[in-house]
Design an enzyme around this catalytic site. Structure first.
Site, PDB file in Angstrom:
ATOM      1  N   GLU A 151      -9.898 -57.342  48.404  1.00 47.57           N
ATOM      2  CA  GLU A 151      -9.289 -56.097  47.951  1.00 47.57           C
ATOM      3  C   GLU A 151      -8.040 -56.412  47.125  1.00 47.57           C
ATOM      4  O   GLU A 151      -7.161 -57.136  47.604  1.00 47.57           O
ATOM      5  CB  GLU A 151      -8.912 -55.231  49.169  1.00 47.57           C
ATOM      6  CG  GLU A 151     -10.141 -54.761  49.939  1.00 47.57           C
ATOM      7  CD  GLU A 151      -9.851 -54.383  51.391  1.00 47.57           C
ATOM      8  OE1 GLU A 151      -8.678 -54.255  51.774  1.00 47.57           O
ATOM      9  OE2 GLU A 151     -10.829 -54.224  52.147  1.00 47.57           O
ATOM     10  N   LEU A 193     -13.234 -51.195  49.154  1.00 43.40           N
ATOM     11  CA  LEU A 193     -12.408 -51.337  50.357  1.00 43.40           C
ATOM     12  C   LEU A 193     -13.299 -51.418  51.607  1.00 43.40           C
ATOM     13  O   LEU A 193     -13.526 -50.415  52.273  1.00 43.40           O
ATOM     14  CB  LEU A 193     -11.467 -50.125  50.450  1.00 43.40           C
ATOM     15  CG  LEU A 193     -10.124 -50.262  51.166  1.00 43.40           C
ATOM     16  CD1 LEU A 193      -9.356 -48.953  51.087  1.00 43.40           C
ATOM     17  CD2 LEU A 193     -10.209 -50.766  52.567  1.00 43.40           C
ATOM     18  N   GLU A 239     -14.007 -54.525  54.508  1.00 44.70           N
ATOM     19  CA  GLU A 239     -13.912 -55.917  54.943  1.00 44.70           C
ATOM     20  C   GLU A 239     -15.262 -56.454  55.395  1.00 44.70           C
ATOM     21  O   GLU A 239     -15.605 -57.611  55.133  1.00 44.70           O
ATOM     22  CB  GLU A 239     -12.889 -56.042  56.072  1.00 44.70           C
ATOM     23  CG  GLU A 239     -11.445 -55.800  55.645  1.00 44.70           C
ATOM     24  CD  GLU A 239     -11.101 -54.339  55.406  1.00 44.70           C
ATOM     25  OE1 GLU A 239     -11.887 -53.458  55.795  1.00 44.70           O
ATOM     26  OE2 GLU A 239     -10.037 -54.071  54.811  1.00 44.70           O
ATOM     27  N   PHE A 251      -4.614 -58.159  55.184  1.00 35.82           N
ATOM     28  CA  PHE A 251      -3.733 -58.499  56.305  1.00 35.82           C
ATOM     29  C   PHE A 251      -4.638 -58.878  57.472  1.00 35.82           C
ATOM     30  O   PHE A 251      -5.695 -58.266  57.652  1.00 35.82           O
ATOM     31  CB  PHE A 251      -2.852 -57.304  56.709  1.00 35.82           C
ATOM     32  CG  PHE A 251      -1.767 -56.991  55.714  1.00 35.82           C
ATOM     33  CD1 PHE A 251      -0.504 -57.569  55.826  1.00 35.82           C
ATOM     34  CD2 PHE A 251      -2.005 -56.125  54.662  1.00 35.82           C
ATOM     35  CE1 PHE A 251       0.500 -57.273  54.908  1.00 35.82           C
ATOM     36  CE2 PHE A 251      -1.005 -55.835  53.734  1.00 35.82           C
ATOM     37  CZ  PHE A 251       0.251 -56.417  53.854  1.00 35.82           C
ATOM     38  N   PHE A 255     -10.507 -57.244  61.948  1.00 34.30           N
ATOM     39  CA  PHE A 255     -11.424 -56.784  63.002  1.00 34.30           C
ATOM     40  C   PHE A 255     -12.561 -55.981  62.379  1.00 34.30           C
ATOM     41  O   PHE A 255     -13.631 -55.879  62.949  1.00 34.30           O
ATOM     42  CB  PHE A 255     -10.666 -55.973  64.049  1.00 34.30           C
ATOM     43  CG  PHE A 255      -9.623 -56.821  64.727  1.00 34.30           C
ATOM     44  CD1 PHE A 255      -9.994 -57.742  65.697  1.00 34.30           C
ATOM     45  CD2 PHE A 255      -8.292 -56.766  64.342  1.00 34.30           C
ATOM     46  CE1 PHE A 255      -9.053 -58.568  66.287  1.00 34.30           C
ATOM     47  CE2 PHE A 255      -7.344 -57.587  64.931  1.00 34.30           C
ATOM     48  CZ  PHE A 255      -7.724 -58.498  65.903  1.00 34.30           C
ATOM     49  N   HIS A 312       0.351 -55.138  60.349  1.00 32.88           N
ATOM     50  CA  HIS A 312       0.871 -55.971  59.263  1.00 32.88           C
ATOM     51  C   HIS A 312       1.805 -57.053  59.800  1.00 32.88           C
ATOM     52  O   HIS A 312       2.497 -57.699  59.026  1.00 32.88           O
ATOM     53  CB  HIS A 312       1.650 -55.128  58.255  1.00 32.88           C
ATOM     54  CG  HIS A 312       0.824 -54.106  57.534  1.00 32.88           C
ATOM     55  ND1 HIS A 312       0.408 -52.938  58.115  1.00 32.88           N
ATOM     56  CD2 HIS A 312       0.334 -54.075  56.272  1.00 32.88           C
ATOM     57  CE1 HIS A 312      -0.289 -52.227  57.243  1.00 32.88           C
ATOM     58  NE2 HIS A 312      -0.352 -52.894  56.119  1.00 32.88           N
TER      59      HIS A 312
HETATM   60  C1  TPP Z   1      -9.113 -51.557  57.135  1.00 32.50           C
HETATM   61  C2  TPP Z   1      -7.982 -51.686  56.183  1.00 32.50           C
HETATM   62  N1  TPP Z   1      -8.100 -52.528  55.147  1.00 32.50           N
HETATM   63  C3  TPP Z   1      -7.085 -52.670  54.274  1.00 32.50           C
HETATM   64  C4  TPP Z   1      -5.932 -51.978  54.437  1.00 32.50           C
HETATM   65  C5  TPP Z   1      -4.784 -52.136  53.451  1.00 32.50           C
HETATM   66  N2  TPP Z   1      -4.672 -50.910  52.682  1.00 32.50           N
HETATM   67  C6  TPP Z   1      -3.804 -49.946  53.032  1.00 32.50           C
HETATM   68  S1  TPP Z   1      -3.996 -48.576  52.137  1.00 32.50           S
HETATM   69  C7  TPP Z   1      -5.210 -49.264  51.203  1.00 32.50           C
HETATM   70  C8  TPP Z   1      -5.849 -48.466  50.130  1.00 32.50           C
HETATM   71  C9  TPP Z   1      -6.315 -47.163  50.642  1.00 32.50           C
HETATM   72  O1  TPP Z   1      -6.851 -46.422  49.610  1.00 32.50           O
HETATM   73  P1  TPP Z   1      -7.303 -44.933  49.828  1.00 32.50           P
HETATM   74  O2  TPP Z   1      -8.255 -44.848  50.971  1.00 32.50           O
HETATM   75  O3  TPP Z   1      -7.768 -44.428  48.529  1.00 32.50           O
HETATM   76  O4  TPP Z   1      -5.988 -44.189  50.296  1.00 32.50           O
HETATM   77  P2  TPP Z   1      -4.609 -44.040  49.480  1.00 32.50           P
HETATM   78  O5  TPP Z   1      -3.799 -45.224  49.825  1.00 32.50           O
HETATM   79  O6  TPP Z   1      -4.925 -43.970  48.039  1.00 32.50           O
HETATM   80  O7  TPP Z   1      -4.002 -42.801  50.013  1.00 32.50           O
HETATM   81  C10 TPP Z   1      -5.467 -50.553  51.629  1.00 32.50           C
HETATM   82  C11 TPP Z   1      -6.458 -51.450  51.019  1.00 32.50           C
HETATM   83  C12 TPP Z   1      -5.843 -51.118  55.549  1.00 32.50           C
HETATM   84  N3  TPP Z   1      -4.741 -50.389  55.797  1.00 32.50           N
HETATM   85  N4  TPP Z   1      -6.882 -50.990  56.393  1.00 32.50           N
END
Ligand code: TPP
Ligand code: MG
Lengths: 326, 380
Positions: free
Chosen positions: A29, A58, A60, A83, A88, A129
């Site tokens: 990602e 997005l 994993e 992270f 998981f 994190h």
């Molecule tokens: C399972 C997971 N993978 C990666 C992340 C890191 N991360 C946090 S927000 C994000 C993007 C989320 O995008 P979206 O669902 O469009 O929500 P937005 O942030 O645009 O509100 C990522 C990859 C996470 N929080 N949880």
């Protein structure tokens, strides 16, 4: 020679290995255009193209699952999980498949994959994190679990992980990313996976750490040298699994005492395995019980309380003094 | 054997009522009372002003990383407004405006972002889950809540929030599937803000809309102009009413835009153009709704000042947060502290644990601490 921080050193390892082997590709990602949220994959997409440095959707589970497929076909994917707290979501792919394909197919297939993840605290971050989860991977037969402690060994171990024919979980301490720069030679280096290093020689006690805790161990050793006049031997584990029992045992046979430091919670963590291995190999040399300085057995505590949870120099010094006084 | 159309009825609608030029479709205009319109606008404004204030607090090191709401106020307020306090809200991590509407005190959210877990504790009478950070993992919880409410015979609707990126996760698909099979009263609100950190929607999914993903699971999916308060409200009203009437789940895709950074650790200049942001600024939900209220003579004098004062007072209460007692980290691990853990607690008590300076409130980012990437001021 150039002075690099860990981010730059890891970036260089990826660059050098991708130049060296056209089967190496990067998947995760935000690893492409953005260069990774910590910039470890910075500029790679520009150099190698979006077919080799893939900004994935997005998910994993699908990152690791598709990488398993690529690996079965002969490629060498280097996956980034943004992270370690989000691994998981792909744990089943790691445990069910990465770790087992060689066994399941009786050697017909193997999974030469690397899964990089930032781990650990010290960066004022939110839940998921800041945690340390190396114990989960170290417990799985078929995986290798590597945790570098500085720019130079990070670069050399990542190169080794990429060339390794087996799946390697590669933990990068967030608090080390920008912590210190180190002279790193221009040409690529490879360090053996599965070997610990004596970071500092001593005879009074063996202090074992890895990742971000190595610095804590070294600083504790400084305090003990300056204030107590004792020479503590510090071992940098570098690989959690397979564990370099030989180096640990040889050191404790010399010192007779050991303290283990890690950021992961105490119970059933790497410290327990390390202590048991020392008992197995150096029982008759031991002068004191082996102590562990770790996070407490609690979930994420919030960064406002983090310093009271993650081992720090005073806690390590106190544990060493108690062990010496036993 | 023939090839016949089995399901020829798939259709995804797009709903827009008030566009960015102020054109209003009066046939679709929802009937909201004046005081409702006023409180909706106030909540949007509060969300916007707080967001701006929080970015400054973060830059000063008074709170840690957070995900700003800017640009998504209509998507949040138009939907959450349709819930009753007895209904459940299941947030992700960007719903500050909606959470405040649901009764989370501002100072509590600030404590959360300052690294105090106390900030994540809902009040006993609140039907709200705390912020969930692992993307999409809260969606099955929403389905479970809705199932349980139905099982108990309670008059409850569950509304769950997530982003466009979340629709790539397995948990999203599994939750929708379960919701469809169980026919439970849940409304899935996707804030499609076009980006998941640096990944644009077109790299996230090959579907034309997110709404259509619902159809595969046998539930209705509707796309709305997520910057149009009236359209979001109308769509949510319909979905909540359906759910309450026992007619099952709905997916609403709010087409919106994240005008700010992904989080305060993000630098969007790396991956998107100023022109794109400027284009979406023209569609700002706040100015659009403000103009609508202006036409109806519903804008209160001095509203901005009132809102700013409310925020300032909350920040003062936040700054008065006492330093956290490290020993309380053992309080909520189990219902009863196991003896081994009690021993760890006792050892900590005996060792004079580190009581950090008020990380959240006053301490600047410690020198030497590694900044999260991009903790520098960016142009947006
Ligand atoms: C399972 C997971 N993978 C990666 C992340 C890191 N991360 C946090 S927000 C994000 C993007 C989320 O995008 P979206 O669902 O469009 O929500 P937005 O942030 O645009 O509100 C990522 C990859 C996470 N929080 N949880
Ligand atoms: Mg998004």
């Amino acid at each position: 020679m150039a002075k690099l921080n860990m981010v730059k050193a890891l970036n260089q390892a990826l660059f050098q290995e991708m130049e060296r082997d056209g089967d190496v590709l990067v998947l995760g990602e935000d690893v492409g255009v953005d260069g990774g949220v910590f910039r470890v994959t910075d500029d790679l997409q520009r150099k190698f193209g979006s077919q080799r440095v893939i900004d994935s959707p997005l998910a994993e589970a699908a990152i690791i699952g598709t990488a398993v497929g690529m690996a079965l076909y002969g490629l060498k994917p280097v996956c980034e999980i943004q992270f370690s707290g989000f691994a998981f979501q792909c744990f089943h792919q790691i445990e069910n498949h990465c770790a087992r394909y060689r066994m399941r197919s009786q050697g017909r297939f193997h999974i030469p994959i690397v899964i990089r993840m930032p781990y650990g605290g010290g960066v004022r971050a939110l839940e998921h994190h800041s945690e340390s989860e190396e114990q989960f991977y170290a417990h799985i037969p078929g995986l290798k679990m590597v945790v570098p402690s500085g720019p130079r060994n990070a670069r050399a171990l990542l190169a080794a992980a990429i060339r390794d024919p087996d799946p390697v979980i590669f933990f990068e301490a967030k608090s080390l990313y920008h912590a210190a720069k180190e002279e790193v030679p221009d040409e690529s280096e490879v360090m053996p996976i599965g070997r610990a290093q004596v970071a500092r020689e001593g005879d009074a006690l063996t202090l074992i750490g890895y990742g971000a805790m190595l610095r804590v161990a070294l600083e504790a050793a400084d305090v003990l040298r300056d204030e107590d006049g004792v020479a503590v031997e510090v071992i940098d584990l570098l690989t959690i699994s397979p564990l370099d029992r030989e180096t640990l045992v040889a050191s404790v046979r010399k010192t007779g005492r050991a303290v283990v430091v890690h950021e992961a919670p105490k119970s059933f963590g790497p410290g327990a395995e390390i202590a048991a291995s020392i008992m197995d190999g150096a029982f008759l040399s031991l002068e004191a019980p082996i102590r562990r300085v770790t996070a407490h057995d609690v979930p994420f505590v919030g960064f406002a309380r983090e310093k009271a949870n993650v081992p720090d120099v005073p806690r390590v010094v106190a544990a060493v003094r108690e062990t010496l006084a036993f | 054997m023939p090839r016949i159309a089995v399901e020829p009825r798939f259709q995804v609608e797009y709903l827009s009522i008030l566009d960015s030029d102020g054109n209003l479709d009066t046939a679709l205009e929802p009937k909201l009372a004046d005081n409702e319109l006023k409180s909706l606008y106030r909540a949007m404004l509060l969300g916007r002003r707080l967001d701006e204030r929080m970015v400054r607090l973060q830059r000063q090191g008074r709170i840690g990383t957070f995900a700003p709401t800017k640009g998504q106020e209509a998507a949040q307020m138009g939907s959450i407004f349709t819930l009753r306090p007895t209904d459940w809200m299941v947030p992700s991590f960007r719903e500050t405006a909606a959470m405040i509407w649901r009764g989370w005190p501002i100072e509590k959210l600030l404590r959360f972002f300052a690294g105090h877990l106390e900030g994540g504790q809902p009040e006993p009478d609140q039907h709200d889950l705390p912020i969930t950070i692992p993307v999409a993992t809260q969606l099955p919880h929403a389905v479970g809540l809705a199932y349980a409410a139905q099982y108990r015979g309670d008059d409850v609707v569950v509304m769950a929030y997530f982003g466009d990126g979340a629709t790539s996760e397995g948990d999203f698909h599994e939750a929708l599937n379960f919701a469809g099979v169980w026919h439970v009263p849940v409304v899935f609100v996707c804030q499609n803000n076009q980006w998941a950190i640096s990944v644009p929607l077109k790299k996230q999914t090959h579907s034309r809309t997110i709404a259509q993903k619902a159809l595969a699971y046998g539930l209705p999916g509707l796309q709305v102009d997520g910057n149009d308060m009236l359209a979001v409200y109308a769509a949510a009203r319909e979905a909540v009413d359906r759910a309450r009437a026992g007619d099952g789940p709905t997916l609403i895709e709010c087409v919106t835009y994240r005008l700010g950074v992904h989080t305060t650790a993000d630098d969007p200049t790396k991956y998107r153009s100023d022109a794109e942001v400027a284009m979406w600024e023209q569609k700002d939900p706040l100015t659009r709704f403000k103009a609508y209220l202006e036409k109806r003579n519903l804008l209160a004098e001095g509203l901005e000042q009132h809102v700013d004062e409310e925020i300032a007072e909350a920040i003062r209460r936040f700054e008065a947060t006492p330093p956290p007692d490290p020993l309380t980290m053992f309080d909520h691990v189990y219902a009863e502290l196991p003896s081994d853990l009690a021993a760890q607690r006792d050892a900590m008590a005996a060792s004079d644990p580190v009581v950090p300076a008020r990380e959240g409130a006053t301490a600047p980012t410690q020198p030497g601490a590694t900044p999260m990437r991009g903790q520098r001021l960016t142009r947006r």
